[in-house]
Design an enzyme around this catalytic site. Structure first.
Site, PDB file in Angstrom:
ATOM      1  CE  LYS A  40      38.846  18.455 -17.055  1.00 43.91           C
ATOM      2  NZ  LYS A  40      38.358  17.337 -16.678  1.00 43.91           N
ATOM      3  CG  ASP A  82      56.361  15.108 -13.002  1.00 44.55           C
ATOM      4  OD1 ASP A  82      55.936  16.080 -13.910  1.00 44.55           O
ATOM      5  OD2 ASP A  82      56.610  14.611 -12.065  1.00 44.55           O
ATOM      6  N   GLY A  95      42.487  13.418 -12.791  1.00 47.30           N
ATOM      7  CA  GLY A  95      43.421  12.064 -12.633  1.00 47.30           C
ATOM      8  C   GLY A  95      42.927  11.351 -11.122  1.00 47.30           C
ATOM      9  CE  LYS A 152      42.871  18.549  -6.846  1.00 43.57           C
ATOM     10  NZ  LYS A 152      42.956  18.350  -7.835  1.00 43.57           N
TER      11      LYS A 152
HETATM   12  P1  IMP Z   1      52.514  15.171 -14.647  1.00 43.47           P
HETATM   13  O1  IMP Z   1      51.924  15.559 -15.973  1.00 43.47           O
HETATM   14  O2  IMP Z   1      53.845  13.908 -15.321  1.00 43.47           O
HETATM   15  O3  IMP Z   1      52.973  15.674 -13.902  1.00 43.47           O
HETATM   16  O4  IMP Z   1      51.575  13.828 -14.194  1.00 43.47           O
HETATM   17  C1  IMP Z   1      50.343  13.958 -13.069  1.00 43.47           C
HETATM   18  C2  IMP Z   1      50.150  12.880 -13.093  1.00 43.47           C
HETATM   19  O5  IMP Z   1      49.754  12.440 -11.483  1.00 43.47           O
HETATM   20  C3  IMP Z   1      48.088  12.620 -13.252  1.00 43.47           C
HETATM   21  O6  IMP Z   1      48.089  12.703 -14.924  1.00 43.47           O
HETATM   22  C4  IMP Z   1      47.316  12.043 -12.624  1.00 43.47           C
HETATM   23  O7  IMP Z   1      47.559  10.776 -13.083  1.00 43.47           O
HETATM   24  C5  IMP Z   1      48.413  12.517 -11.127  1.00 43.47           C
HETATM   25  N1  IMP Z   1      47.705  13.651 -10.725  1.00 43.47           N
HETATM   26  C6  IMP Z   1      48.912  14.709  -9.726  1.00 43.47           C
HETATM   27  N2  IMP Z   1      47.901  16.121  -9.857  1.00 43.47           N
HETATM   28  C7  IMP Z   1      46.925  14.979  -9.600  1.00 43.47           C
HETATM   29  C8  IMP Z   1      45.453  16.217  -8.682  1.00 43.47           C
HETATM   30  O8  IMP Z   1      45.693  17.229  -8.343  1.00 43.47           O
HETATM   31  N3  IMP Z   1      44.530  15.283  -8.972  1.00 43.47           N
HETATM   32  C9  IMP Z   1      44.917  13.392  -9.698  1.00 43.47           C
HETATM   33  N4  IMP Z   1      45.685  13.338  -9.822  1.00 43.47           N
HETATM   34  C10 IMP Z   1      46.673  13.973 -10.028  1.00 43.47           C
END
Ligand code: IMP
Length: 202
Positions: A11, A70, A154, A181
């Site tokens: 996603k 991140d 998320g 968005k």
């Molecule tokens: P990463 O992959 O370690 O950066 O984790 C990001 C986490 O933050 C995701 O699994 C989501 O839970 C949350 N997150 C980051 N960006 C978004 C977004 O655009 N919408 C909703 N949740 C997000």
């Protein structure tokens, strides 16, 4: 020049492609480059550190310029949590439904005005010669009282962005069109700033 996207979250990958392509940054995925990126431990305590860890690791594995993001959600009433632990807030990595359930439960006694939060995104580009570019984007909002909408991923179903031009509707990020968005999201802001540093279309 092609840039390898250092993410396994499909996603997130879709959003990164959707935002960067019109800016003139040509992105490819690991399978398109004939690679399978190994897992990398996100040991940083800031979004910037983790974005750098991911982009550096992918660059070392591929020899290509790599872009990583991140990101996460910072809730004021929780002193900034879940923050860099957003993906694993409820324990299992990436269980969005459980994460949202836990968040709503933690905030259940709070009125709307006390449910302020922001999405944060650090975007990083690492080149094979060691050059590093970074940019940050934030999106202010509130946490709603129940999940709504099927878009995004998320925490989108529980996050009500402040900058959407119909605040009285209290639409969640998951109820907005993807293009809307991108226009107001933390990821859109961080990547547009990163693209400027890379030298894509203005
Ligand atoms: P990463 O992959 O370690 O950066 O984790 C990001 C986490 O933050 C995701 O699994 C989501 O839970 C949350 N997150 C980051 N960006 C978004 C977004 O655009 N919408 C909703 N949740 C997000």
């Amino acid at each position: 020049m092609d840039y390898l996207l250092a993410t396994k979250n499909s996603k997130k990958r879709d959003e990164l492609q959707r935002i960067l392509s019109p800016l003139g940054i040509r992105v490819i995925l690991d399978n398109e480059a004939g690679l399978v990126l190994g897992d990398v431990e996100e040991t940083g305590v800031t979004f910037e550190e983790n974005a750098l860890i991911k982009a550096q690791s992918a660059c070392l594995q591929s020899g290509l310029p790599c872009i990583a993001d991140d990101s996460g959600l910072c809730v004021d009433a929780l002193n900034g949590a879940p923050g860099v632990y957003s993906a694993r807030y409820a324990g299992e990595h990436g269980n969005d439904e459980e994460n949202n359930k836990k968040l709503l439960s933690e905030l259940k006694t709070l009125f709307y005005e006390d449910r302020t939060a922001r999405f944060v995104c650090a975007a990083c580009c690492v080149y094979p010669d060691g050059k590093v570019l970074t940019a940050r984007g934030e999106c202010e909002g509130h946490i709603g009282f129940s999940p709504a909408g099927n878009g995004g991923f998320g925490y989108d179903p529980v996050f009500i962005p402040e900058t959407y031009d119909k605040p009285e509707e209290r639409l969640t990020m998951a109820q907005l069109d993807g293009g809307i968005k991108d226009a107001l999201s933390h990821r859109g802001k961080a990547l547009r700033a990163l693209a400027q540093k890379i030298g894509g279309k203005k």
